[in-house]
Write a protein that holds these residues in place. Structure first.
Motif, PDB file in Angstrom:
ATOM      1  N   VAL A   1       0.866  -1.175   0.000  1.00 27.00           N
ATOM      2  CA  VAL A   1       0.000   0.000   0.000  1.00 27.00           C
ATOM      3  C   VAL A   1       0.900   1.221   0.000  1.00 27.00           C
ATOM      4  N   VAL A   2       0.702   2.092  -0.976  1.00 31.81           N
ATOM      5  CA  VAL A   2       1.520   3.293  -1.089  1.00 31.81           C
ATOM      6  C   VAL A   2       0.709   4.472  -0.563  1.00 31.81           C
ATOM      7  N   GLU A   3       1.223   5.121   0.473  1.00 29.35           N
ATOM      8  CA  GLU A   3       0.574   6.304   1.028  1.00 29.35           C
ATOM      9  C   GLU A   3       1.111   7.540   0.332  1.00 29.35           C
ATOM     10  N   VAL A   4       0.189   8.438  -0.030  1.00 25.19           N
ATOM     11  CA  VAL A   4       0.594   9.717  -0.616  1.00 25.19           C
ATOM     12  C   VAL A   4      -0.157  10.817   0.109  1.00 25.19           C
ATOM     13  N   ASP A   5       0.408  12.018   0.112  1.00 26.31           N
ATOM     14  CA  ASP A   5      -0.285  13.134   0.744  1.00 26.31           C
ATOM     15  C   ASP A   5      -1.333  13.672  -0.238  1.00 26.31           C
ATOM     16  N   PRO A   6      -2.263  14.497   0.232  1.00 27.26           N
ATOM     17  CA  PRO A   6      -3.339  14.980  -0.640  1.00 27.26           C
ATOM     18  C   PRO A   6      -2.848  15.705  -1.893  1.00 27.26           C
ATOM     19  N   ASP A   7      -1.752  16.436  -1.789  1.00 30.51           N
ATOM     20  CA  ASP A   7      -1.235  17.142  -2.969  1.00 30.51           C
ATOM     21  C   ASP A   7      -0.731  16.155  -4.019  1.00 30.51           C
ATOM     22  N   GLU A   8      -0.018  15.104  -3.566  1.00 29.18           N
ATOM     23  CA  GLU A   8       0.453  14.080  -4.509  1.00 29.18           C
ATOM     24  C   GLU A   8      -0.731  13.358  -5.139  1.00 29.18           C
ATOM     25  N   ALA A   9      -1.741  13.044  -4.335  1.00 33.30           N
ATOM     26  CA  ALA A   9      -2.918  12.346  -4.853  1.00 33.30           C
ATOM     27  C   ALA A   9      -3.614  13.179  -5.919  1.00 33.30           C
ATOM     28  N   GLU A  10      -3.737  14.470  -5.674  1.00 33.86           N
ATOM     29  CA  GLU A  10      -4.370  15.351  -6.652  1.00 33.86           C
ATOM     30  C   GLU A  10      -3.544  15.419  -7.935  1.00 33.86           C
ATOM     31  N   ALA A  11      -2.225  15.515  -7.794  1.00 32.46           N
ATOM     32  CA  ALA A  11      -1.347  15.573  -8.966  1.00 32.46           C
ATOM     33  C   ALA A  11      -1.426  14.283  -9.781  1.00 32.46           C
ATOM     34  N   LEU A  12      -1.651  13.169  -9.096  1.00 32.54           N
ATOM     35  CA  LEU A  12      -1.755  11.878  -9.777  1.00 32.54           C
ATOM     36  C   LEU A  12      -3.150  11.629 -10.348  1.00 32.54           C
ATOM     37  N   GLY A  13      -4.101  12.513 -10.013  1.00 28.72           N
ATOM     38  CA  GLY A  13      -5.465  12.332 -10.491  1.00 28.72           C
ATOM     39  C   GLY A  13      -6.171  11.190  -9.781  1.00 28.72           C
ATOM     40  N   ALA A  14      -5.773  10.928  -8.542  1.00 28.22           N
ATOM     41  CA  ALA A  14      -6.306   9.786  -7.810  1.00 28.22           C
ATOM     42  C   ALA A  14      -7.781   9.934  -7.501  1.00 28.22           C
ATOM     43  N   PHE A  15      -8.251  11.129  -7.314  1.00 29.30           N
ATOM     44  CA  PHE A  15      -9.670  11.324  -7.026  1.00 29.30           C
ATOM     45  C   PHE A  15     -10.089  12.727  -7.390  1.00 29.30           C
ATOM     46  N   GLU A  16     -11.380  12.861  -7.565  1.00 33.22           N
ATOM     47  CA  GLU A  16     -11.953  14.176  -7.809  1.00 33.22           C
ATOM     48  C   GLU A  16     -13.036  14.365  -6.757  1.00 33.22           C
ATOM     49  N   GLU A  17     -12.960  15.411  -5.986  1.00 32.31           N
ATOM     50  CA  GLU A  17     -13.922  15.664  -4.926  1.00 32.31           C
ATOM     51  C   GLU A  17     -15.242  16.096  -5.539  1.00 32.31           C
ATOM     52  N   THR A  18     -16.283  15.324  -5.301  1.00 37.39           N
ATOM     53  CA  THR A  18     -17.599  15.633  -5.853  1.00 37.39           C
ATOM     54  C   THR A  18     -18.668  15.767  -4.775  1.00 37.39           C
ATOM     55  N   ALA A  19     -18.272  15.699  -3.512  1.00 40.13           N
ATOM     56  CA  ALA A  19     -19.245  15.763  -2.417  1.00 40.13           C
ATOM     57  C   ALA A  19     -19.846  17.154  -2.312  1.00 40.13           C
ATOM     58  N   LEU A  20     -21.104  17.180  -1.891  1.00 41.20           N
ATOM     59  CA  LEU A  20     -21.763  18.450  -1.625  1.00 41.20           C
ATOM     60  C   LEU A  20     -21.276  19.008  -0.299  1.00 41.20           C
ATOM     61  N   THR A  21     -21.310  20.303  -0.194  1.00 44.03           N
ATOM     62  CA  THR A  21     -21.058  20.903   1.117  1.00 44.03           C
ATOM     63  C   THR A  21     -22.336  20.728   1.940  1.00 44.03           C
ATOM     64  N   GLU A  22     -22.224  20.893   3.243  1.00 42.17           N
ATOM     65  CA  GLU A  22     -23.406  20.763   4.098  1.00 42.17           C
ATOM     66  C   GLU A  22     -24.465  21.796   3.702  1.00 42.17           C
ATOM     67  N   ALA A  23     -24.019  23.003   3.387  1.00 41.88           N
ATOM     68  CA  ALA A  23     -24.959  24.060   2.984  1.00 41.88           C
ATOM     69  C   ALA A  23     -25.691  23.679   1.699  1.00 41.88           C
ATOM     70  N   ASP A  24     -24.981  23.120   0.725  1.00 41.57           N
ATOM     71  CA  ASP A  24     -25.618  22.694  -0.529  1.00 41.57           C
ATOM     72  C   ASP A  24     -26.637  21.579  -0.274  1.00 41.57           C
ATOM     73  N   ALA A  25     -26.312  20.652   0.634  1.00 42.20           N
ATOM     74  CA  ALA A  25     -27.228  19.562   0.945  1.00 42.20           C
ATOM     75  C   ALA A  25     -28.515  20.093   1.567  1.00 42.20           C
ATOM     76  N   TRP A  26     -28.400  21.031   2.518  1.00 37.82           N
ATOM     77  CA  TRP A  26     -29.597  21.607   3.137  1.00 37.82           C
ATOM     78  C   TRP A  26     -30.402  22.392   2.112  1.00 37.82           C
TER      79      TRP A  26
END
Length: 87
Positions: free
Chosen positions: A44-69
């Motif tokens: 298991v390779v651990e990376v910090d959030p900046d490395e993960a973003e640079a690698l395209g590991a994930f795209e944040e698609t969650a709503l904010t709490e305000a958007d959900a309400w």
């Protein structure tokens, strides 16, 4: 020369092997911080959030709490009379 069909060094199966459940071996994953280990089974390779973003590991698609309400306001009229009263 022998008529033995087993490979050299192999032992014949025990008479009760079919009656015994297979043994499961569990090994903890090896933790690494080196990207060169990526793709190695059991590592298991651990990376910090900046490395993960640079690698395209994930795209944040969650709503904010305000958007959900805010999205709940759209459900008010459509749910009335269906067991979902709006207070």
């Amino acid at each position: 020369m022998s008529n033995n069909s087993l490979p050299t060094g192999a032992l014949p199966p025990a008479a009760n092997d079919a009656e015994q459940a297979p043994i499961r071996i569990q090994q903890d994953a090896i933790l690494s911080t080196s990207l060169s280990d990526f793709g190695t089974p059991g590592v298991v390779v651990e990376v910090d959030p900046d490395e993960a973003e640079a690698l395209g590991a994930f795209e944040e698609t969650a709503l904010t709490e305000a958007d959900a309400w805010e999205s709940n306001a759209d459900l008010g009229d459509g749910l009335e009379g269906h067991g979902h009263g709006v207070a």
